[in-house]
Design an enzyme around this catalytic site. Structure first.
Site: not given
Lengths: 152, 180
Positions: B109, B50, B54
């Site tokens: 997203r 994750e 990002n």
């Protein structure tokens, strides 16, 4: 092969050569394994039930999610299926990119009047689906509930 | 013990999405020396994935010229992971950390990145400066399996004694109940 009752040996030899050569190739094809690069995103379409099934054999992150997205969008456009099934059998890992990908497909399929189902989800993936609220919208069948259904 | 930490590693790679698998597997391999369970390892893998996503998608906006940096340290039984980029930074960290908030809905997203990191790790901290980049701190304690087993083996007589007592007491209670 015959000219005036006699065999045309020139052509006949050529013919035999060809036949032997073909036989040899056939044998070789049988013995050697065809090595092909395994595709990690595969789709199947069943005409009778108008179902599109997606099978993935790789950890789903942003990179693979993009790949799935491209492939599914084009196939949904071609077939306009009544039902789309995500088969997550054997997938141990998925991050939030997978959630976005699934939700995006759900919107598309729903717009076209179809349904979406997710099967063979393991405990970890189920936790992520529940955390993000996907399981409230989309039917998710995990490995255990599938086994129970079979028993019943 | 050498230095402050027992073990340390640093990793730098281009901000391309096909490096995500490499990054999380490298961190998992580094953590595996603490003998974590499969669940703990996949928690860490998910959180790292994750954070790296990002950096690549939001920090550098899918510009593959950037460099994503990972630093991992092991101190006793805890792992500390720092994942940083020198991208555009986050304007409002609190808002970004809100579940289902995403600045890029067009990229599909889900807005669950920070929430997943928070719930899969013991500790999560975000530092960000607009125009300078973002740094995510992750921390997780790995339960020492062997220690538990050792404690059990060392005190097995005591545990068995306690067990008998507890069973006796239960039995007395049950008898008293039936007599009533």
């Amino acid at each position: 092969m015959e000219i005036n009752g006699k065999k045309d040996y020139n052509n006949y030899n050529l013919f035999l050569c060809k036949k032997i050569f073909e036989q040899k190739i056939d044998e070789q094809m049988k013995t050697t394994k065809v090595v092909r690069r395994r595709e990690n995103v595969v789709t199947d379409y069943e005409k009778e039930t108008r179902t599109l099934i997606l099978r993935v054999t790789e950890e789903i992150d942003q990179h693979i999610a993009d790949k799935i997205r491209k492939k599914l969008d084009s196939e949904i456009e071609i077939y306009s299926p009544r039902k789309v099934v995500f088969d997550f059998n054997g997938i141990e890992f998925m991050d939030s990119s997978g959630i976005g990908m699934v939700l995006g497909r759900y919107k598309l399929v729903k717009m076209l009047g179809g349904t979406l189902e997710i099967i063979n989800v393991n405990k970890r993936l189920k936790r992520i689906f529940e955390m993000s609220g996907v399981s409230r919208i989309i039917e998710i069948k995990d490995e255990e509930s599938e086994k129970n259904e079979r028993v019943i | 013990m050498k230095g402050l930490f027992d073990n340390e590693m640093k990793l730098e790679f281009s901000s391309k999405t096909n490096n995500e698998a490499f990054a999380r597997i490298a961190v998992a391999a580094f953590v595996s020396q603490l003998d974590p369970t499969i669940d703990e390892l996949s928690d860490i893998k998910t959180a790292v994935s994750e954070a790296v996503t990002n950096c690549i998608i939001h920090g550098y906006g899918e510009n593959s010229d950037g460099i994503v940096k990972i630093e991992a340290r092991i101190f006793l039984d805890t792992v500390q992971i720092e994942i940083s980029d020198t991208g555009k930074g986050i304007e409002d960290v609190e808002m970004a950390m809100r579940p289902l908030y995403t600045s890029k809905p067009d990229l599909e997203r889900s807005g669950m990145g920070f929430t997943i990191m928070e719930s899969f790790m013991d500790e999560m901290k975000v530092e960000s400066a607009l125009g300078f980049g973002t740094k995510v701190f992750l921390k997780k304690k790995i339960t020492p399996k062997t220690n538990e087993e050792n404690i059990y083996q060392d005190n097995i007589e005591y545990i068995n004694e306690k067990k008998e007592q507890i069973v006796d007491e239960d039995y007395k209670e049950l008898k008293a109940d039936t007599n009533k």
